[in-house]
Scaffold this active site. Structure first.
Site, PDB file in Angstrom:
ATOM      1  N   ASN A 133      -8.999  -1.460   3.747  1.00 29.19           N
ATOM      2  CA  ASN A 133      -9.078  -1.730   2.316  1.00 29.19           C
ATOM      3  C   ASN A 133      -7.879  -2.523   1.789  1.00 29.19           C
ATOM      4  O   ASN A 133      -7.805  -2.834   0.615  1.00 29.19           O
ATOM      5  CB  ASN A 133      -9.249  -0.423   1.522  1.00 29.19           C
ATOM      6  CG  ASN A 133      -8.033   0.479   1.626  1.00 29.19           C
ATOM      7  OD1 ASN A 133      -7.342   0.465   2.639  1.00 29.19           O
ATOM      8  ND2 ASN A 133      -7.796   1.261   0.587  1.00 29.19           N
ATOM      9  N   SER A 174      -2.638   1.483  -4.661  1.00 30.20           N
ATOM     10  CA  SER A 174      -3.084   2.560  -3.783  1.00 30.20           C
ATOM     11  C   SER A 174      -4.513   2.970  -4.078  1.00 30.20           C
ATOM     12  O   SER A 174      -4.928   3.042  -5.240  1.00 30.20           O
ATOM     13  CB  SER A 174      -2.149   3.772  -3.952  1.00 30.20           C
ATOM     14  OG  SER A 174      -2.600   4.861  -3.173  1.00 30.20           O
ATOM     15  N   GLY A 175      -5.220   3.257  -2.987  1.00 27.34           N
ATOM     16  CA  GLY A 175      -6.518   3.900  -3.120  1.00 27.34           C
ATOM     17  C   GLY A 175      -6.354   5.387  -3.354  1.00 27.34           C
ATOM     18  O   GLY A 175      -7.332   6.114  -3.472  1.00 27.34           O
ATOM     19  N   GLU A 232      -1.417  10.733   3.900  1.00 29.35           N
ATOM     20  CA  GLU A 232      -2.597  10.367   3.127  1.00 29.35           C
ATOM     21  C   GLU A 232      -2.659  11.380   1.988  1.00 29.35           C
ATOM     22  O   GLU A 232      -2.874  12.585   2.216  1.00 29.35           O
ATOM     23  CB  GLU A 232      -3.864  10.422   3.983  1.00 29.35           C
ATOM     24  CG  GLU A 232      -3.936   9.375   5.073  1.00 29.35           C
ATOM     25  CD  GLU A 232      -4.187   7.970   4.542  1.00 29.35           C
ATOM     26  OE1 GLU A 232      -4.782   7.850   3.438  1.00 29.35           O
ATOM     27  OE2 GLU A 232      -3.780   6.998   5.204  1.00 29.35           O
ATOM     28  N   ARG A 289     -14.836  12.304  -1.101  1.00 26.14           N
ATOM     29  CA  ARG A 289     -13.655  13.113  -0.830  1.00 26.14           C
ATOM     30  C   ARG A 289     -13.150  13.814  -2.087  1.00 26.14           C
ATOM     31  O   ARG A 289     -12.767  14.987  -2.052  1.00 26.14           O
ATOM     32  CB  ARG A 289     -12.555  12.230  -0.219  1.00 26.14           C
ATOM     33  CG  ARG A 289     -12.856  11.795   1.205  1.00 26.14           C
ATOM     34  CD  ARG A 289     -11.823  10.812   1.724  1.00 26.14           C
ATOM     35  NE  ARG A 289     -11.934   9.520   1.034  1.00 26.14           N
ATOM     36  CZ  ARG A 289     -11.063   8.519   1.183  1.00 26.14           C
ATOM     37  NH1 ARG A 289     -10.023   8.671   1.981  1.00 26.14           N
ATOM     38  NH2 ARG A 289     -11.249   7.379   0.554  1.00 26.14           N
ATOM     39  N   ASP A 291      -0.362   5.025   0.972  1.00 23.01           N
ATOM     40  CA  ASP A 291      -0.668   5.961   2.054  1.00 23.01           C
ATOM     41  C   ASP A 291      -0.507   5.298   3.422  1.00 23.01           C
ATOM     42  O   ASP A 291      -1.080   4.234   3.692  1.00 23.01           O
ATOM     43  CB  ASP A 291      -2.097   6.484   1.921  1.00 23.01           C
ATOM     44  CG  ASP A 291      -2.270   7.347   0.677  1.00 23.01           C
ATOM     45  OD1 ASP A 291      -1.336   7.417  -0.128  1.00 23.01           O
ATOM     46  OD2 ASP A 291      -3.352   7.941   0.524  1.00 23.01           O
ATOM     47  N   ASP A 311       0.853  -1.173   0.000  1.00 24.58           N
ATOM     48  CA  ASP A 311       0.000   0.000   0.000  1.00 24.58           C
ATOM     49  C   ASP A 311       0.902   1.242   0.000  1.00 24.58           C
ATOM     50  O   ASP A 311       2.099   1.158   0.301  1.00 24.58           O
ATOM     51  CB  ASP A 311      -0.888  -0.045   1.244  1.00 24.58           C
ATOM     52  CG  ASP A 311      -1.736   1.198   1.422  1.00 24.58           C
ATOM     53  OD1 ASP A 311      -2.298   1.668   0.427  1.00 24.58           O
ATOM     54  OD2 ASP A 311      -1.802   1.705   2.563  1.00 24.58           O
TER      55      ASP A 311
END
Length: 413
Positions: A358, A287-288, A208, A244, A201, A199
């Site tokens: 997640n 990554s989200g 983030e 967001r 962040d 991941d």
């Protein structure tokens, strides 16, 4: 060293095994210096013994050398003992010679590597971990220090208990002690893990990314609250992502360069990636967050794979939307599988690292899932957890020592 079957002296394994072949355990203690091992075996060579096993440990300059050898003829055994003691005394060493039969007892079925990370590693926690291993029916066959900084990392080779129940037992103990304990199955696959996906962040980086963008849009607090709820698993990730990103509508796209400059790598991130690459691993990120940052990280760090969401930009401003395939919880696991297929690496030989809810599907899909400074729900579900602020400690879970890390650094320099 406990006796068990041993091929007769001078014969190979095809000759069969016998548990009653006489052997001698020769133990040498004292101040370490070059030439001791060579000297001992040069002394033993005069009696035509075969070497069955050797173990040597040096701690703070003090040596313990154990040699298991076949017993010489009855006529020469007394002479061997006297000669070894005389040789040891000449070097101000101590010698002990124990008669017995056979080889070492075979290790029990169910073998695992237990890595303990402490900052510091206390005697109390070490005692508790060792006691819990024994309580599960496991036997500690060997202990080896992997690193002394930035954390103390020690590896226990354990046999006699299956990995899953051992991991469960030690996870409970580790949580109570405040140390990190990783339990992985022993075997060739451990060294064969050749793809690491992490991941971004709060894992590869300390930030983030969407909050960095939000700070420029003046909505940082609002975005941070939604992010925190999503990472705790309280909100659907895709819905929270859209909510967001919508807050960034109208933000000038020139902030991308500013955000890239603001990104802070997690301590140990460069060392982790540099070492893995030097050892032949392939490394990727999922990554989200956003490709506007992950593409830059891929180039800067020499990553093999990178995937993330993409912020839509029209006429030089953010539209408040994302484009393309959404990288969410299920998407991360899907990308791990895709990267593994492209890398030609079986999924069982992959490592995934993450901190949020997640990341769970990805962590569970990988051969080894590592929760890095993760939320409680993630720590409980992952194969193992690391709770120190150094990303390169993950290397120790793979059996890579600090000396190997430094050797990899030297190759780059």
């Amino acid at each position: 060293m406990t006796p068990s079957p041993l091929p007769p002296a001078g014969q190979g394994s095809d000759a069969g095994q016998s548990s009653d072949v006489p052997t001698l355990l020769v133990k040498i203690f004292g101040k370490d210096r070059p030439g001791i091992t060579a000297g001992l075996f040069d002394t033993l060579a005069a009696y035509a013994v075969d070497v069955v096993d050797i173990e040597q440990v040096v701690s703070r300059g003090r040596l313990v050398l154990c040699a298991l050898v076949t017993e010489p003829t009855v006529a020469s055994q007394g002479e061997l003992r006297a000669t070894v003691h005389s040789w040891a005394e000449s070097l101000r060493l101590e010698a002990e010679i124990i008669s017995g039969t056979g080889d070492n007892r075979p290790r029990g079925s169910g073998r695992s590597h237990v890595t303990v990370l402490g900052h510091p590693l206390t005697a109390e926690s070490t005692a508790a971990i060792a006691a819990r291993i024994a309580g599960t029916g496991g036997n500690i066959d060997r202990i080896f220090r992997l690193a002394k900084y930035p954390v103390t990392a020690v590896e226990f080779a354990v046999s006699g208990v299956e990995t899953a129940p051992l991991r469960t037992a030690l996870a409970t103990e580790a949580a109570a002690l405040g140390v990190d304990v990783a339990v992985v199955s022993a075997g060739l696959h451990r060294r064969a893990q050749r793809l690491v996906v992490m991941d971004v962040d709060s894992t590869l980086i300390q930030d983030e990314v969407i909050e960095l963008f939000a700070a420029h849009a003046g909505c940082e607090d609002e975005v941070a609250e939604v992010t925190a709820r999503a990472m705790r698993g309280e909100l659907d990730f895709e819905q929270s992502l859209h909510a967001r990103v919508a807050l960034l509508r109208g933000l000038d796209a020139s902030v991308v360069d500013k955000v890239r400059a603001e990104v802070r790598l997690t301590p140990g991130a460069r060392t982790l990636i540099r070492t893995l690459k030097a050892l032949g691993y392939q490394v990727g990120v999922v990554s989200g967050g956003f490709t506007q940052v992950t593409d830059d990280l891929k180039e800067r760090l020499g990553l093999d794979f990178a995937a993330a969401n993409t912020l839509e930009i029209e006429d030089g401003t953010f539209t408040g939307r994302v484009t393309g395939e959404i990288v969410d919880r299920a998407g991360k696991a899907r990308l791990l599988r895709r990267f593994a297929a492209e890398a030609g690496v079986p999924l069982a030989q992959t490592v995934a690292i993450g901190d949020g809810a997640n990341d769970l599907d990805m962590l569970n899909a990988a051969g080894l899932g590592v929760a890095f400074n993760a939320k409680p729900v993630v720590r409980e579900a992952a194969h193992t957890a690391v709770n120190v602020p150094f990303l390169d400690t993950v290397l120790y879970l793979l059996g890579i020592t600090r000396e190997e890390v430094e050797a990899a650094d030297a190759l780059v320099d």
